[in-house]
Design an enzyme around this catalytic site. Structure first.
Site, PDB file in Angstrom:
ATOM      1  N   GLN A  32      -5.101  -1.917   9.332  1.00 19.22           N
ATOM      2  CA  GLN A  32      -4.908  -3.262   8.783  1.00 19.22           C
ATOM      3  C   GLN A  32      -5.468  -4.317   9.739  1.00 19.22           C
ATOM      4  OE1 GLN A  32      -3.593  -3.766   5.700  1.00 19.22           O
ATOM      5  NE2 GLN A  32      -3.850  -5.979   5.873  1.00 19.22           N
TER       6      GLN A  32
ATOM      7  N   LYS B 170       0.846  -1.206   0.000  1.00 16.88           N
ATOM      8  CA  LYS B 170       0.000   0.000   0.000  1.00 16.88           C
ATOM      9  C   LYS B 170       0.877   1.251   0.000  1.00 16.88           C
ATOM     10  CE  LYS B 170      -3.741  -2.543   2.066  1.00 16.88           C
ATOM     11  NZ  LYS B 170      -4.252  -3.211   3.262  1.00 16.88           N
TER      12      LYS B 170
ATOM     13  N   ASP C 140     -11.703   1.653   3.405  1.00 17.62           N
ATOM     14  CA  ASP C 140     -11.951   0.204   3.378  1.00 17.62           C
ATOM     15  C   ASP C 140     -13.433  -0.097   3.110  1.00 17.62           C
ATOM     16  OD1 ASP C 140      -9.957  -1.741   3.702  1.00 17.62           O
ATOM     17  OD2 ASP C 140      -9.692  -1.259   5.820  1.00 17.62           O
TER      18      ASP C 140
HETATM   19  N1  GUN Z   1      -6.587  -7.464   5.905  1.00 19.14           N
HETATM   20  C1  GUN Z   1      -6.753  -8.256   4.819  1.00 19.14           C
HETATM   21  N2  GUN Z   1      -7.484  -7.614   3.871  1.00 19.14           N
HETATM   22  C2  GUN Z   1      -7.779  -6.400   4.391  1.00 19.14           C
HETATM   23  C3  GUN Z   1      -8.475  -5.269   3.888  1.00 19.14           C
HETATM   24  O1  GUN Z   1      -9.024  -5.266   2.780  1.00 19.14           O
HETATM   25  N3  GUN Z   1      -8.541  -4.186   4.710  1.00 19.14           N
HETATM   26  C4  GUN Z   1      -7.981  -4.185   5.946  1.00 19.14           C
HETATM   27  N4  GUN Z   1      -8.111  -3.079   6.685  1.00 19.14           N
HETATM   28  N5  GUN Z   1      -7.314  -5.201   6.447  1.00 19.14           N
HETATM   29  C5  GUN Z   1      -7.217  -6.295   5.659  1.00 19.14           C
END
Ligand code: GUN
Length: 285
Positions: free
Chosen positions: A97, A53, A120
Site C-alpha cells: 500500500q 481489500k 498493482d
Molecule cells: N494507494 C492509493 N491507491 C493505491 C493503489 O492503487 N495501489 C497501492 N499499492 N497503493 C495505493
C-alpha cells in the site's frame, strides 16, 4: 435536464459475482487465489483501503494475508518480506500500500515485487508491456475506468478522449488504455495552457488531477461522458471528486458520481488481477 449516472457500484458487483463463480470452480480444482497486502505505518486512509481489500478477498473466497508493519520498519526489512512473498506458493498477488513512510524508497519496493505477482501493475516491466501493448497486469484504477465505460455500453473507438492528469498511477496508463481502445487521446495537466479549449472538444473526459471540484460545466461539451477519478477529503469530512458534479451533470452525458463511480472498480480490478495472476502462475492459462 440531468445526465444519467454511470453506476460503478452496480458494475463492480456484476464483475465480482462473475469472479466469485470462477474462484469457486478453481478452488474445487485445488487452486485458491491468494493476495498479500502490506501496510507500513498508520495512515488512516490506507488503513480503510487495506480493510476493504481484505473484505473483498473474504467475500470472494480468496486466501488473504495482511502484513501490518510499524512506521519504523526499515527498507531492508520490507524488502525481505517482499522477497518472502515472491517465493510463497499460496500468494499470487502482492500489493504494498502506498504511500510508504518517507525513509523508504517506493521505487525500490515496487521493483522488488515479482512481475508475475505485481497485481498493482506498477512494476516497470508491466508498465513497459502496457506501453507496447503486450499482455501485462494492468493498473487497477485505469483498468477499472475502461471496464466501467465499456460495460455501460459506451463506445470508445473513434472518440476524442481528453485526460486531465498525468500521474503514473492514473493519467498516463488511462491514456494508453484509451488509445488501445482506439480513442484519439489528448493529455492535459496542471501546466496546460487554455485547458478548457481542449476539454470542450472531449467526447469522453477523464479527470484525475487531484483537486476537489476542479472541472465545472464550463469545461464540458454538451453530452460528453464524464469519468471522475478524484477522491478528495474536504475540511467538512465529506468526499468530493475532481468534478463539480452538480454543475456538470446539467450539461454532460453519462457521468460517474463520487462515491459510487470509479472507486468501487479499483478493488474489483485488483481481485481480477489476482485471479489472472493465480491462473498464470499455476499454468492454467
Ligand atoms: N494507494 C492509493 N491507491 C493505491 C493503489 O492503487 N495501489 C497501492 N499499492 N497503493 C495505493
Amino acid at each position: 435536464m440531468s445526465a444519467p449516472l454511470i453506476n460503478g457500484k452496480q458494475v463492480s458487483e456484476e464483475i465480482r459475482g462473475a469472479l466469485k463463480g470462477q474462484v469457486e470452480l478453481l478452488v474445487k480444482q485445488g487452486l485458491t487465489p491468494g493476495l498479500a497486502v502490506v501496510l507500513v505505518g498508520e495512515d488512516p486512509a490506507s488503513q480503510v483501503y487495506v480493510r476493504n481489500k481484505e473484505k473483498a478477498c473474504h467475500d470472494l473466497g480468496y486466501y488473504s494475508e495482511v502484513h501490518r508493519l510499524p512506521d519504523s520498519t526499515s527498507q531492508e526489512d520490507l524488502l525481505s518480506l517482499v522477497d518472502k512473498l515472491n517465493h510463497q506458493d499460496n500468494i499470487h498477488g502482492i500489493l504494498v500500500q502506498l504511500p510508504l513512510p518517507k525513509h523508504i524508497e517506493e521505487k525500490a519496493v515496487i521493483d522488488a515485487i515479482a512481475v508475475e505477482k505485481d497485481v498493482d501493475g506498477f512494476h516497470p516491466v508491466n508498465v513497459g508491456n502496457l506501453v507496447i501493448g503486450d499482455d501485462s497486469l494492468l493498473p487497477c484504477t485505469p483498468a477499472g475506468v475502461i471496464e466501467l465505460i465499456k460495460r455501460t455500453g459506451i463506445e470508445i473507438a473513434g472518440k476524442h478522449a481528453v485526460v486531465i492528469g498525468r500521474s503514473n498511477i492514473v493519467g498516463k496508463p488511462v491514456s494508453l488504455l484509451l488509445q488501445r481502445e482506439h480513442a484519439t487521446v489528448t493529455m492535459c495537466h496542471s501546466r496546460t495552457a487554455n485547458m478548457k479549449e481542449l476539454t470542450k472538444q472531449a467526447d469522453i473526459l477523464v479527470v484525475a488531477i487531484g483537486r476537489a471540484n476542479f472541472v465545472d460545466a464550463s469545461y464540458v461539451k454538451p453530452g460528453a461522458v464524464i469519468i471522475d477519478v478524484g477522491m478528495n477529503r474536504l475540511d467538512n469530512g465529506k468526499l468530493a471528486g475532481d468534478v463539480d458534479f452538480e454543475s456538470v451533470k446539467e450539461v454532460s452525458g453519462p457521468i460517474t458520481p463520487v462515491p459510487g463511480g470509479v472507486g468501487p472498480m479499483t478493488i474489483t480490478m485488483l481481485m481480477q488481477n489476482t485471479l489472472i495472476a493465480a491462473k498464470r502462475l499455476s499454468g492454467l492459462v
